[in-house]
Design a protein around this motif. Structure first.
Motif, PDB file in Angstrom:
ATOM      1  N   ARG A  31       0.804  -1.216   0.000  1.00 59.53           N
ATOM      2  CA  ARG A  31       0.000   0.000   0.000  1.00 59.53           C
ATOM      3  C   ARG A  31       0.844   1.276   0.000  1.00 59.53           C
ATOM      4  O   ARG A  31       0.318   2.369   0.211  1.00 59.53           O
ATOM      5  N   TYR A  32       2.138   1.153  -0.219  1.00 59.86           N
ATOM      6  CA  TYR A  32       3.021   2.313  -0.225  1.00 59.86           C
ATOM      7  C   TYR A  32       3.590   2.573  -1.615  1.00 59.86           C
ATOM      8  O   TYR A  32       4.026   1.646  -2.304  1.00 59.86           O
ATOM      9  N   ASN A  33       3.572   3.835  -2.014  1.00 59.55           N
ATOM     10  CA  ASN A  33       4.379   4.253  -3.148  1.00 59.55           C
ATOM     11  C   ASN A  33       5.837   4.229  -2.700  1.00 59.55           C
ATOM     12  O   ASN A  33       6.146   4.667  -1.587  1.00 59.55           O
ATOM     13  N   MET A  34       6.688   3.755  -3.564  1.00 57.88           N
ATOM     14  CA  MET A  34       8.104   3.657  -3.216  1.00 57.88           C
ATOM     15  C   MET A  34       8.926   4.498  -4.175  1.00 57.88           C
ATOM     16  O   MET A  34       8.696   4.483  -5.388  1.00 57.88           O
ATOM     17  N   GLY A  35       9.887   5.197  -3.614  1.00 59.61           N
ATOM     18  CA  GLY A  35      10.737   6.047  -4.437  1.00 59.61           C
ATOM     19  C   GLY A  35      12.209   5.829  -4.133  1.00 59.61           C
ATOM     20  O   GLY A  35      12.576   5.335  -3.068  1.00 59.61           O
ATOM     21  N   TRP A  36      13.021   6.173  -5.105  1.00 64.65           N
ATOM     22  CA  TRP A  36      14.472   6.226  -4.935  1.00 64.65           C
ATOM     23  C   TRP A  36      14.921   7.662  -5.153  1.00 64.65           C
ATOM     24  O   TRP A  36      14.491   8.326  -6.103  1.00 64.65           O
ATOM     25  N   PHE A  37      15.799   8.112  -4.283  1.00 68.02           N
ATOM     26  CA  PHE A  37      16.413   9.423  -4.370  1.00 68.02           C
ATOM     27  C   PHE A  37      17.922   9.246  -4.232  1.00 68.02           C
ATOM     28  O   PHE A  37      18.392   8.189  -3.796  1.00 68.02           O
ATOM     29  N   ILE A  51       7.637   4.137  -7.951  1.00 67.71           N
ATOM     30  CA  ILE A  51       6.671   3.154  -8.431  1.00 67.71           C
ATOM     31  C   ILE A  51       5.460   3.210  -7.520  1.00 67.71           C
ATOM     32  O   ILE A  51       5.580   3.124  -6.304  1.00 67.71           O
ATOM     33  N   ARG A  52       4.289   3.399  -8.111  1.00 65.35           N
ATOM     34  CA  ARG A  52       3.058   3.554  -7.339  1.00 65.35           C
ATOM     35  C   ARG A  52       2.543   2.209  -6.860  1.00 65.35           C
ATOM     36  O   ARG A  52       2.785   1.174  -7.485  1.00 65.35           O
ATOM     37  N   TRP A  53       1.798   2.253  -5.768  1.00 68.47           N
ATOM     38  CA  TRP A  53       1.366   0.994  -5.167  1.00 68.47           C
ATOM     39  C   TRP A  53       0.167   0.399  -5.878  1.00 68.47           C
ATOM     40  O   TRP A  53       0.048  -0.816  -5.985  1.00 68.47           O
ATOM     41  N   PHE A  54      -0.769   1.233  -6.388  1.00 68.03           N
ATOM     42  CA  PHE A  54      -2.040   0.661  -6.827  1.00 68.03           C
ATOM     43  C   PHE A  54      -2.040   0.280  -8.299  1.00 68.03           C
ATOM     44  O   PHE A  54      -2.827  -0.567  -8.695  1.00 68.03           O
ATOM     45  N   ASP A  55      -1.199   0.866  -9.121  1.00 68.07           N
ATOM     46  CA  ASP A  55      -1.181   0.486 -10.534  1.00 68.07           C
ATOM     47  C   ASP A  55       0.224   0.170 -11.037  1.00 68.07           C
ATOM     48  O   ASP A  55       0.398  -0.123 -12.223  1.00 68.07           O
ATOM     49  N   LEU A  56       1.208   0.228 -10.140  1.00 70.00           N
ATOM     50  CA  LEU A  56       2.615  -0.063 -10.456  1.00 70.00           C
ATOM     51  C   LEU A  56       3.181   0.869 -11.527  1.00 70.00           C
ATOM     52  O   LEU A  56       4.208   0.565 -12.135  1.00 70.00           O
ATOM     53  N   ARG A  57       2.544   2.015 -11.703  1.00 69.62           N
ATOM     54  CA  ARG A  57       3.061   2.970 -12.673  1.00 69.62           C
ATOM     55  C   ARG A  57       4.383   3.523 -12.164  1.00 69.62           C
ATOM     56  O   ARG A  57       4.524   3.858 -10.994  1.00 69.62           O
ATOM     57  N   THR A  58       5.334   3.666 -13.091  1.00 69.06           N
ATOM     58  CA  THR A  58       6.649   4.169 -12.725  1.00 69.06           C
ATOM     59  C   THR A  58       6.893   5.539 -13.351  1.00 69.06           C
ATOM     60  O   THR A  58       6.301   5.891 -14.367  1.00 69.06           O
ATOM     61  N   ASN A  99       5.768   6.460   0.791  1.00 71.87           N
ATOM     62  CA  ASN A  99       4.651   7.292   1.207  1.00 71.87           C
ATOM     63  C   ASN A  99       3.353   6.578   0.888  1.00 71.87           C
ATOM     64  O   ASN A  99       3.307   5.701   0.016  1.00 71.87           O
ATOM     65  N   SER A 100       2.313   6.969   1.608  1.00 73.68           N
ATOM     66  CA  SER A 100       1.031   6.270   1.481  1.00 73.68           C
ATOM     67  C   SER A 100      -0.016   7.104   0.767  1.00 73.68           C
ATOM     68  O   SER A 100      -1.205   6.832   0.871  1.00 73.68           O
ATOM     69  N   ARG A 101       0.417   8.117   0.025  1.00 71.48           N
ATOM     70  CA  ARG A 101      -0.523   8.940  -0.726  1.00 71.48           C
ATOM     71  C   ARG A 101      -1.122   8.156  -1.882  1.00 71.48           C
ATOM     72  O   ARG A 101      -0.562   7.169  -2.340  1.00 71.48           O
ATOM     73  N   TRP A 102      -2.257   8.642  -2.373  1.00 74.77           N
ATOM     74  CA  TRP A 102      -2.894   7.983  -3.509  1.00 74.77           C
ATOM     75  C   TRP A 102      -2.044   8.109  -4.767  1.00 74.77           C
ATOM     76  O   TRP A 102      -1.840   7.153  -5.505  1.00 74.77           O
ATOM     77  N   THR A 109       9.810  15.849   0.199  1.00 71.82           N
ATOM     78  CA  THR A 109       9.118  16.253   1.432  1.00 71.82           C
ATOM     79  C   THR A 109       7.783  15.538   1.603  1.00 71.82           C
ATOM     80  O   THR A 109       7.196  15.577   2.686  1.00 71.82           O
ATOM     81  N   GLU A 110       7.310  14.882   0.554  1.00 72.92           N
ATOM     82  CA  GLU A 110       6.031  14.174   0.622  1.00 72.92           C
ATOM     83  C   GLU A 110       6.196  12.688   0.909  1.00 72.92           C
ATOM     84  O   GLU A 110       5.231  11.935   0.848  1.00 72.92           O
ATOM     85  N   TYR A 111       7.420  12.289   1.221  1.00 70.46           N
ATOM     86  CA  TYR A 111       7.668  10.914   1.623  1.00 70.46           C
ATOM     87  C   TYR A 111       7.766  10.839   3.145  1.00 70.46           C
ATOM     88  O   TYR A 111       8.360  11.704   3.783  1.00 70.46           O
ATOM     89  N   ASP A 112       7.174   9.789   3.683  1.00 74.06           N
ATOM     90  CA  ASP A 112       7.031   9.682   5.132  1.00 74.06           C
ATOM     91  C   ASP A 112       8.163   8.898   5.785  1.00 74.06           C
ATOM     92  O   ASP A 112       8.479   9.119   6.960  1.00 74.06           O
ATOM     93  N   TYR A 113       8.726   7.952   5.059  1.00 72.19           N
ATOM     94  CA  TYR A 113       9.728   7.060   5.641  1.00 72.19           C
ATOM     95  C   TYR A 113      10.928   6.986   4.723  1.00 72.19           C
ATOM     96  O   TYR A 113      10.786   6.964   3.490  1.00 72.19           O
ATOM     97  N   TRP A 114      12.094   6.900   5.347  1.00 73.89           N
ATOM     98  CA  TRP A 114      13.362   6.884   4.607  1.00 73.89           C
ATOM     99  C   TRP A 114      14.291   5.815   5.167  1.00 73.89           C
ATOM    100  O   TRP A 114      14.298   5.539   6.368  1.00 73.89           O
ATOM    101  N   GLY A 115      15.081   5.245   4.262  1.00 68.01           N
ATOM    102  CA  GLY A 115      16.154   4.381   4.685  1.00 68.01           C
ATOM    103  C   GLY A 115      17.399   5.195   5.013  1.00 68.01           C
ATOM    104  O   GLY A 115      17.406   6.420   4.882  1.00 68.01           O
ATOM    105  N   GLN A 116      18.442   4.477   5.429  1.00 73.12           N
ATOM    106  CA  GLN A 116      19.699   5.136   5.821  1.00 73.12           C
ATOM    107  C   GLN A 116      20.579   5.448   4.623  1.00 73.12           C
ATOM    108  O   GLN A 116      21.517   6.247   4.740  1.00 73.12           O
TER     109      GLN A 116
END
Length: 124
Positions: A31-37, A51-58, A99-102, A109-116
């Motif tokens: 249920r999370y959109n995932m991003g790389w920065f 990559i979006r969670w609901f349609d896997l659009r990249t 992030n869990s946005r639609w 700044t719109e991402y809620d969780y980050w790795g190290q």
């Protein structure tokens, strides 16, 4: 609370490839959109791909679209970044984020969780 852990970084020669992985725990990964920065020394954090969670659009930053591929495996709660034809200017710390946005977003700044982060160094 979602925990993210990147792996797969390292030292590679120009023209080489790396595959980064980001393993998630503590949440409903599917249920999370995932991003790389990425962030190079002295520079701002830069969007790479998402990559979006609901349609896997990249989506990608234009300069990386032809060389990088983001994918996810919900059964393993893992997102990947395949990087080909690496260049010295790709040298940076690479971070995954959730992030869990639609809708997806390239705004860090719109991402809620980050790795190290994981270091990628490309030698010329």
């Amino acid at each position: 609370q979602v925990q993210l852990e990147e792996s797969g970084g390292g030292l590679v020669q120009a023209g080489g490839s790396l595959r980064l992985s980001c393993a998630a725990s503590g949440g409903t990964f599917s249920r999370y959109n995932m991003g790389w920065f990425r962030q190079a020394p002295g520079k701002e954090r830069e969007f790479v791909a998402q990559i979006r969670w609901f349609d896997l659009r990249t989506s990608y930053t234009d300069s990386m679209r032809s060389r990088f591929t983001i994918s996810r495996d919900n059964s393993k709660s893992t997102v990947y970044l395949q990087m080909n034809d690496l260049k010295p200017e790709d040298t940076a710390v690479y971070y995954c984020a959730a992030n869990s946005r639609w809708s997806g977003t390239s705004n860090p700044t719109e991402y809620d969780y980050w790795g190290q982060g994981t270091q990628v160094t490309v030698s010329s």
